[in-house]
Design an enzyme around this catalytic site. Sequence first.
Site, PDB file in Angstrom:
ATOM      1  CG  ASN A   9       6.421  -0.508  -0.038  1.00  0.00           C
ATOM      2  OD1 ASN A   9       6.638   0.277   0.891  1.00  0.00           O
ATOM      3  ND2 ASN A   9       7.111  -0.483  -1.170  1.00  0.00           N
ATOM      4  CG  HIS A  94      10.849  -0.722  -3.468  1.00  0.00           C
ATOM      5  ND1 HIS A  94      10.717   0.353  -4.313  1.00  0.00           N
ATOM      6  CD2 HIS A  94       9.650  -1.354  -3.471  1.00  0.00           C
ATOM      7  CE1 HIS A  94       9.486   0.370  -4.793  1.00  0.00           C
ATOM      8  NE2 HIS A  94       8.816  -0.649  -4.300  1.00  0.00           N
ATOM      9  CD  GLU A  96       9.006   3.503  -5.016  1.00  0.00           C
ATOM     10  OE1 GLU A  96       8.891   3.493  -3.777  1.00  0.00           O
ATOM     11  OE2 GLU A  96       8.049   3.250  -5.778  1.00  0.00           O
ATOM     12  CD  GLU A 164       7.722  -4.439  -6.025  1.00  0.00           C
ATOM     13  OE1 GLU A 164       6.541  -4.388  -5.665  1.00  0.00           O
ATOM     14  OE2 GLU A 164       8.567  -3.601  -5.663  1.00  0.00           O
ATOM     15  CB  SER A 210      -0.143  -1.402 -11.029  1.00  0.00           C
ATOM     16  OG  SER A 210       0.616  -0.213 -11.211  1.00  0.00           O
TER      17      SER A 210
HETATM   18  P1  PGA Z   1       2.287  -0.135  -6.439  1.00  0.00           P
HETATM   19  O1  PGA Z   1       3.712  -0.317  -5.724  1.00  0.00           O
HETATM   20  O2  PGA Z   1       1.421  -1.277  -5.971  1.00  0.00           O
HETATM   21  O3  PGA Z   1       1.787   1.195  -5.974  1.00  0.00           O
HETATM   22  O4  PGA Z   1       2.533  -0.201  -7.905  1.00  0.00           O
HETATM   23  C1  PGA Z   1       4.272  -1.586  -5.554  1.00  0.00           C
HETATM   24  C2  PGA Z   1       5.607  -1.467  -4.876  1.00  0.00           C
HETATM   25  O5  PGA Z   1       6.336  -0.507  -5.139  1.00  0.00           O
HETATM   26  O6  PGA Z   1       5.986  -2.329  -4.057  1.00  0.00           O
END
Ligand code: PGA
Length: 254
Positions: A9, A94, A96, A164, A210
Amino acid sequence: MRVPLIAGNWKMNANLNEAIVLVQTMRRELDEIANIDKVLCPPFISLAAIRDLIKGSSIKLGAQNVYFEAKGAYTGEISPLMLADLCEYVIIGHSERRQYFNENDEIVNKKIMAALRTGLKPILCVGEKLEENEAGKTKEVVITQLKGSLAGITNISGLSVAYEPVWAIGTGKAATGEQANETIGFIRRTISKLYDEGISQDLRILYGGSVTADNVDEFVEKSEIDGALVGGASLKADQFISIVRQTSKIKQTR
Ligand code: PGA
């Protein structure tokens, strides 16, 4: 047997030229890694160029979002029909999107429905916030998100789920393999109750938050975890290639 899946992503990173260079850098090595689905999810504006770049390879393409209407006066939105011409996968819900764009389970549900109807393969994201985790509410949050996002959907073939935890995204503080495996096992049992055992056994469930080349083994060694949704590390060619390679290797020896 579930085919492992690693999705990158890119979020709102890389302009068109940078996207092209990144894919050119990774293309050959990624293509050669077998027995695993490799999906790149760049920003919308790069989808067409990358589709052409990966043509004839085993690399797959995904979008990071989609709207649920097919067409019409929705300024700035992209429909499932438009995506279906360009890519195979789409990330939906997601954290976000939930946090900054007010997406709730009802909207996510409409998007999942529209994507599946159009033949896209949604990657449905679920996961708890830090305070929910600390209050011991992880399972409650995840089951609510699953039920809300999948309400009224009888056929989920093509769907994957990404667990997540919000506190692990972009923080460098990944969950442990045990934590992720436990919640992902719980997601699978929930899907078994909502659908049936066979459907839950076929569903691919990823961990995200992460993930790097240094910690991916800890996740994909676990029986319930079928791969990863990778943010930051998917923008670094060598990291992403290692993540895919290690996952393919570990899953083959299981
Ligand atoms: P990250 O993001 O690997 O930078 O923690 C994961 C994601 O938001 O899908």
